[in-house]
Enzyme design. Structure first.
Site, PDB file in Angstrom:
ATOM      1  N   HIS A 155       7.106  -1.272   4.221  1.00 44.95           N
ATOM      2  CA  HIS A 155       7.779  -1.745   5.433  1.00 44.95           C
ATOM      3  C   HIS A 155       8.409  -0.571   6.181  1.00 44.95           C
ATOM      4  CE1 HIS A 155       7.890  -6.226   4.483  1.00 44.95           C
ATOM      5  NE2 HIS A 155       7.277  -5.667   3.456  1.00 44.95           N
ATOM      6  N   ASP A 294      -1.482 -11.007  -0.902  1.00 42.95           N
ATOM      7  CA  ASP A 294      -0.815  -9.959  -0.130  1.00 42.95           C
ATOM      8  C   ASP A 294      -1.855  -9.162   0.658  1.00 42.95           C
ATOM      9  OD1 ASP A 294       1.418  -8.639   0.839  1.00 42.95           O
ATOM     10  OD2 ASP A 294       1.513  -7.198  -0.810  1.00 42.95           O
TER      11      ASP A 294
END
Length: 384
Positions: A155, A294
């Site tokens: 992230h 994911d």
């Protein structure tokens, strides 16, 4: 013998030469379906005096409920964390293509992004049922930006946020509307997170714990305030320690409120989680395990450079990294690949694909999609 139409005029379909999941094992039995619901064969034969209108030979395939993927960032060149003019066509394409991998419903997942991305993308996500046109959309999974800098993983750090004095109002300002949101991943050690968890759960939104340095006490407090899920167990959290097992300790915690179960996602792609870790988690809390992919935009595409929201990622074989680093950034594994790897690693099938004897009663089986699973060679055939 024609089927008895006193109960319903809908045709009865009999699947033969198949293996089904029953009593926690694959068993060779026929499966009977009418209007998308599995029938109890005893009631069909002895009470309705019915039989099959249509027989389908499964050719020794496994037949199972469609998979649900609650953490998928994109695939086939589509990145759910990018605000594009053709976002709706992109999500439609992913919805259609994941059918061939057994996924019949999913939560499009957005990784940590600037507020403008949420404000543009979320209004374009519509909850809908699945069908021959594509997998159903259950709602969005927002993974971040209220997560730990220390465990940010892939992230972007410059987009991370904390809860200020406004707490829940900060969250609303960041995301905009929550109408299509079904899961929010956050770090429970953040100040004011308990207030946010309570507000989200009041609105029927699942709170998941992840990308966090929380200790066990903080994780248990989050569960007591309403959190019910763990985002990709073992990844982007403190490692298990015998004096303080952290979020992982929720799998065997004695502080879970009565009547509540904590579920946890695992990426069973052969990269993110060692087979021994899969076995440890499954044996500790088998009924809580939920496989997730994911998957990123590069799923289904050749190795090379792709995106994950604000980041550029590189695919090298089955590994995906933030470009120029060795930081894992999602997966390119499909859900059927994850299920196969899990079965090979543990000798079991995930608990959410099992059922007990009551599973044959219609009231325990909602209308659903079903697929054949031919394990060698890999092939999936959707049945609607």
């Amino acid at each position: 013998m024609p089927s008895n139409k006193s109960v319903s005029d809908a045709p009865i379909v009999q699947f033969t030469n198949c293996r089904i999941l029953r009593s926690h094992r694959l068993q060779r039995e026929d499966l009977w379906v009418r209007e998308g619901k599995i029938l109890n064969p005893e009631k069909l034969f002895f009470e309705e005096k019915g039989s099959a209108d249509i027989q389908l030979d499964c050719k020794d395939s496994i037949i199972a409920p469609g998979f649900i993927d609650v953490q998928i960032n994109g695939g086939f060149g589509v990145d759910f964390s990018l605000a594009t003019d053709d976002f709706k066509s992109g999500i439609d394409m992913v919805s259609q293509k994941i059918l061939s991998h057994g996924v019949t419903s999913f939560c499009p997942t957005l990784v940590t992004s600037p507020p403008a991305v949420y404000h543009q993308v979320l209004p374009q996500i519509s909850i809908r049922n699945g069908g021959a046109h594509g997998a159903g959309i259950l709602g969005a999974h927002l993974e971040g930006p209220f997560i730990s800098k220390e465990k940010k993983g892939a992230h972007p750090e410059h987009c991370l946020r904390t809860f200020e004095a406004g707490a829940f109002q900060d969250l609303l300002a960041t995301y905009g509307s929550l109408d299509c949101v079904r899961i929010v991943t956050l770090a429970p050690e953040m100040k004011r997170s308990s207030e946010v968890i309570q507000e989200l759960t009041k609105r029927g939104i699942c709170v998941s714990l992840g990308h966090s340095v929380a200790n066990l006490s903080q994780a248990e407090d989050a569960v007591q305030h309403g959190a019910t899920f763990i985002t990709h167990l073992f990844n982007a959290m403190l490692p298990f320690h015998h004096r303080d097992p952290g979020i992982v300790g929720l799998l065997t915690s004695d502080k879970i409120p009565a009547g509540r179960r904590v579920f946890y996602g695992m990426i069973s792609d052969g990269i993110h989680t060692n087979p021994a870790a899969l076995r440890i988690a499954h044996r500790a809390h088998p009924k809580g395990l939920v496989l997730v992919t994911d998957a990123i935009a590069g799923m289904g595409l050749a190795p090379g450079r792709h995106t994950l929201g604000q980041q550029v990622v590189e695919i090298d074989g089955l590994n995906t990294y933030i470009a120029g680093t060795k930081t894992l950034s999602g997966s390119v594994a499909t859900m059927d690949t994850c299920v196969r790897h899990f079965q090979e690693a543990t000798g079991n099938v995930p608990s959410h694909l099992r059922h007990d004897e009551k599973g044959w009663d219609q009231q325990h089986w909602p209308r659903m999609s079903t697929f054949f699973w031919d394990v060698s060679p890999p092939q999936l055939h959707l049945l609607w």
